[in-house]
Design an enzyme around this catalytic site. Structure first.
Site, PDB file in Angstrom:
ATOM      1  N   ASP A  43       0.866  -1.173   0.000  1.00  0.00           N
ATOM      2  CA  ASP A  43       0.000   0.000   0.000  1.00  0.00           C
ATOM      3  C   ASP A  43       0.907   1.229   0.000  1.00  0.00           C
ATOM      4  OD1 ASP A  43      -1.722   2.104   0.524  1.00  0.00           O
ATOM      5  OD2 ASP A  43      -2.951   0.946   1.924  1.00  0.00           O
ATOM      6  N   SER A 122      -0.535  12.592 -16.080  1.00  0.00           N
ATOM      7  CA  SER A 122      -1.785  12.646 -16.846  1.00  0.00           C
ATOM      8  C   SER A 122      -1.826  13.981 -17.574  1.00  0.00           C
ATOM      9  CB  SER A 122      -2.994  12.558 -15.908  1.00  0.00           C
ATOM     10  OG  SER A 122      -4.175  12.948 -16.594  1.00  0.00           O
ATOM     11  N   TYR A 135      -7.903  15.826  -8.835  1.00  0.00           N
ATOM     12  CA  TYR A 135      -7.092  14.894  -9.627  1.00  0.00           C
ATOM     13  C   TYR A 135      -6.039  15.664 -10.424  1.00  0.00           C
ATOM     14  CZ  TYR A 135      -5.864  11.192 -12.890  1.00  0.00           C
ATOM     15  OH  TYR A 135      -5.160  10.271 -13.632  1.00  0.00           O
ATOM     16  N   LYS A 139      -1.891  15.499 -10.255  1.00  0.00           N
ATOM     17  CA  LYS A 139      -1.015  15.170 -11.384  1.00  0.00           C
ATOM     18  C   LYS A 139      -0.088  16.343 -11.730  1.00  0.00           C
ATOM     19  CE  LYS A 139      -2.302  10.912 -11.913  1.00  0.00           C
ATOM     20  NZ  LYS A 139      -1.361   9.810 -11.632  1.00  0.00           N
TER      21      LYS A 139
HETATM   22  P1  NAI Z   1      -6.801   1.224 -12.217  1.00  0.00           P
HETATM   23  O1  NAI Z   1      -7.721   1.639 -11.128  1.00  0.00           O
HETATM   24  O2  NAI Z   1      -7.301   0.383 -13.339  1.00  0.00           O
HETATM   25  O3  NAI Z   1      -5.509   0.539 -11.595  1.00  0.00           O
HETATM   26  C1  NAI Z   1      -4.844   1.152 -10.524  1.00  0.00           C
HETATM   27  C2  NAI Z   1      -4.091   0.102  -9.729  1.00  0.00           C
HETATM   28  O4  NAI Z   1      -3.471   0.769  -8.630  1.00  0.00           O
HETATM   29  C3  NAI Z   1      -5.010  -0.974  -9.151  1.00  0.00           C
HETATM   30  O5  NAI Z   1      -4.433  -2.258  -9.364  1.00  0.00           O
HETATM   31  C4  NAI Z   1      -5.078  -0.620  -7.675  1.00  0.00           C
HETATM   32  O6  NAI Z   1      -5.276  -1.753  -6.832  1.00  0.00           O
HETATM   33  C5  NAI Z   1      -3.715   0.017  -7.444  1.00  0.00           C
HETATM   34  N1  NAI Z   1      -3.702   0.894  -6.279  1.00  0.00           N
HETATM   35  C6  NAI Z   1      -4.636   1.831  -5.935  1.00  0.00           C
HETATM   36  N2  NAI Z   1      -4.318   2.386  -4.758  1.00  0.00           N
HETATM   37  C7  NAI Z   1      -3.154   1.815  -4.362  1.00  0.00           C
HETATM   38  C8  NAI Z   1      -2.328   1.974  -3.224  1.00  0.00           C
HETATM   39  N3  NAI Z   1      -2.644   2.809  -2.223  1.00  0.00           N
HETATM   40  N4  NAI Z   1      -1.198   1.240  -3.138  1.00  0.00           N
HETATM   41  C9  NAI Z   1      -0.871   0.348  -4.113  1.00  0.00           C
HETATM   42  N5  NAI Z   1      -1.633   0.141  -5.200  1.00  0.00           N
HETATM   43  C10 NAI Z   1      -2.758   0.864  -5.330  1.00  0.00           C
HETATM   44  O7  NAI Z   1      -6.215   2.606 -12.794  1.00  0.00           O
HETATM   45  P2  NAI Z   1      -5.476   2.962 -14.161  1.00  0.00           P
HETATM   46  O8  NAI Z   1      -6.438   3.600 -15.074  1.00  0.00           O
HETATM   47  O9  NAI Z   1      -4.685   1.813 -14.639  1.00  0.00           O
HETATM   48  O10 NAI Z   1      -4.520   4.132 -13.651  1.00  0.00           O
HETATM   49  C11 NAI Z   1      -3.155   3.895 -13.332  1.00  0.00           C
HETATM   50  C12 NAI Z   1      -2.462   5.233 -13.267  1.00  0.00           C
HETATM   51  O11 NAI Z   1      -2.641   5.926 -14.494  1.00  0.00           O
HETATM   52  C13 NAI Z   1      -2.976   6.171 -12.180  1.00  0.00           C
HETATM   53  O12 NAI Z   1      -1.876   6.868 -11.619  1.00  0.00           O
HETATM   54  C14 NAI Z   1      -3.860   7.126 -12.940  1.00  0.00           C
HETATM   55  O13 NAI Z   1      -3.973   8.360 -12.311  1.00  0.00           O
HETATM   56  C15 NAI Z   1      -3.099   7.225 -14.232  1.00  0.00           C
HETATM   57  N6  NAI Z   1      -3.868   7.677 -15.371  1.00  0.00           N
HETATM   58  C16 NAI Z   1      -5.009   7.029 -15.765  1.00  0.00           C
HETATM   59  C17 NAI Z   1      -5.722   7.487 -16.838  1.00  0.00           C
HETATM   60  C18 NAI Z   1      -6.971   6.847 -17.289  1.00  0.00           C
HETATM   61  O14 NAI Z   1      -7.711   7.495 -18.065  1.00  0.00           O
HETATM   62  N7  NAI Z   1      -7.268   5.613 -16.902  1.00  0.00           N
HETATM   63  C19 NAI Z   1      -5.266   8.670 -17.604  1.00  0.00           C
HETATM   64  C20 NAI Z   1      -4.045   9.250 -17.134  1.00  0.00           C
HETATM   65  C21 NAI Z   1      -3.385   8.760 -16.051  1.00  0.00           C
END
Ligand code: NAI
Length: 234
Positions: A43, A122, A135, A139
């Site tokens: 975490d 982002s 958010y 970022k």
């Molecule tokens: P997601 O929600 O599909 O995956 C995020 C992962 O991070 C999950 O496996 C979750 O369990 C893990 N996670 C969350 N809190 C945590 C913590 N406290 N400690 C350890 N692991 C933790 O999200 P996604 O879309 O893959 O996003 C990943 C990154 O990309 C994030 O930083 C997000 O801000 C960034 N991002 C996402 C965009 C989108 O449109 N999906 C666009 C631009 C950036």
């Protein structure tokens, strides 16, 4: 790799494994990590959890060359909608979590001759997206942190960059869509935000992360690589 259990992080670990890397997925729920990846419960809000996870990675994989700070959570709303708890919760994961993981990894990265950190930023950092006050602020801090860390560690041979995706269709976006009164309308707006007319795929972000993480990007530090379907400049 933090947040390696789902979404963009999952695509990144799959890409890195396909390129022959030994990869650990640090995640609050690492159960989604694919075959061949070391799942490590972690975490990023908890320094002790991070220290234990980094120790596991080094003992299981033998060394640590690359850190990908990708764990992140979203928040929807204007400043009027957001509570102090919301601000603490999102900044703790998205910004302070990155600093904690990087700090724990740096002593190991200093021993590597191919050290790199890649942060997931982002386009929200610079683009003024509606309903994303917190958010976007988180970022924006990631972007500044990336440049600051690149400066602090360049003399140690550690490169620090970030990727700035446009909207990527993952569970993160589906959960955000569910909070809107008309999710279909919001999804259409998210597709249209990219000039290419669709959301970015997790794999497209993964290729960019793999490049920044590799020694082929040896002259690239202190940059943000947009993977945004033209959202920023077109
Ligand atoms: P997601 O929600 O599909 O995956 C995020 C992962 O991070 C999950 O496996 C979750 O369990 C893990 N996670 C969350 N809190 C945590 C913590 N406290 N400690 C350890 N692991 C933790 O999200 P996604 O879309 O893959 O996003 C990943 C990154 O990309 C994030 O930083 C997000 O801000 C960034 N991002 C996402 C965009 C989108 O449109 N999906 C666009 C631009 C950036």
């Amino acid at each position: 790799m933090t947040g390696g259990g789902a979404g963009i992080g999952l695509a990144v670990v799959e890409e890195l494994v396909a390129r022959g890397a030994r990869v650990a997925a640090l995640d609050v729920d690492p159960s989604g990590a694919p075959e061949g990846v070391l799942p490590v419960p972690c975490d990023v809000r908890d320094r002790a959890s991070i220290d234990a996870a980094i120790a596991t990675v080094v003992s299981e994989l033998g060394q640590l060359d690359v850190v990908i700070n990708n764990a992140g959570i979203s928040a929807v709303g204007t400043v009027e909608d957001l509570s102090d708890d919301d601000w603490s919760r999102v900044l703790d994961v998205n910004v302070v979590g990155m600093a904690r993981v990087s700090a724990a990894a740096l002593p190991h990265l200093r021993k590597s001759d191919a050290a790199a950190i890649v942060n997931t930023c982002s386009i929200a950092a610079l683009n003024g997206l509606p309903q994303r006050a917190l958010y976007a602020a988180s970022k924006g801090a990631v972007l500044a942190l990336t440049f600051a860390m690149a400066t602090d560690h360049v003399a140690e041979g550690i490169r620090v960059n970030c990727v700035s995706p446009g909207t990527v269709h993952t569970g993160f976006v589906d959960r955000m869509l569910a909070t809107f009164p008309d999710p279909a309308k919001e999804k259409a707006a998210m597709d249209a935000r990219q000039a290419i007319g669709r959301m970015v795929t997790p794999e497209e972000v993964a290729y960019a992360v793999a490049y920044l993480a590799s020694p082929r990007a040896g002259s690239t530090t202190g940059t943000s690589l947009d993977v945004d379907g033209g959202a920023t400049h077109l």
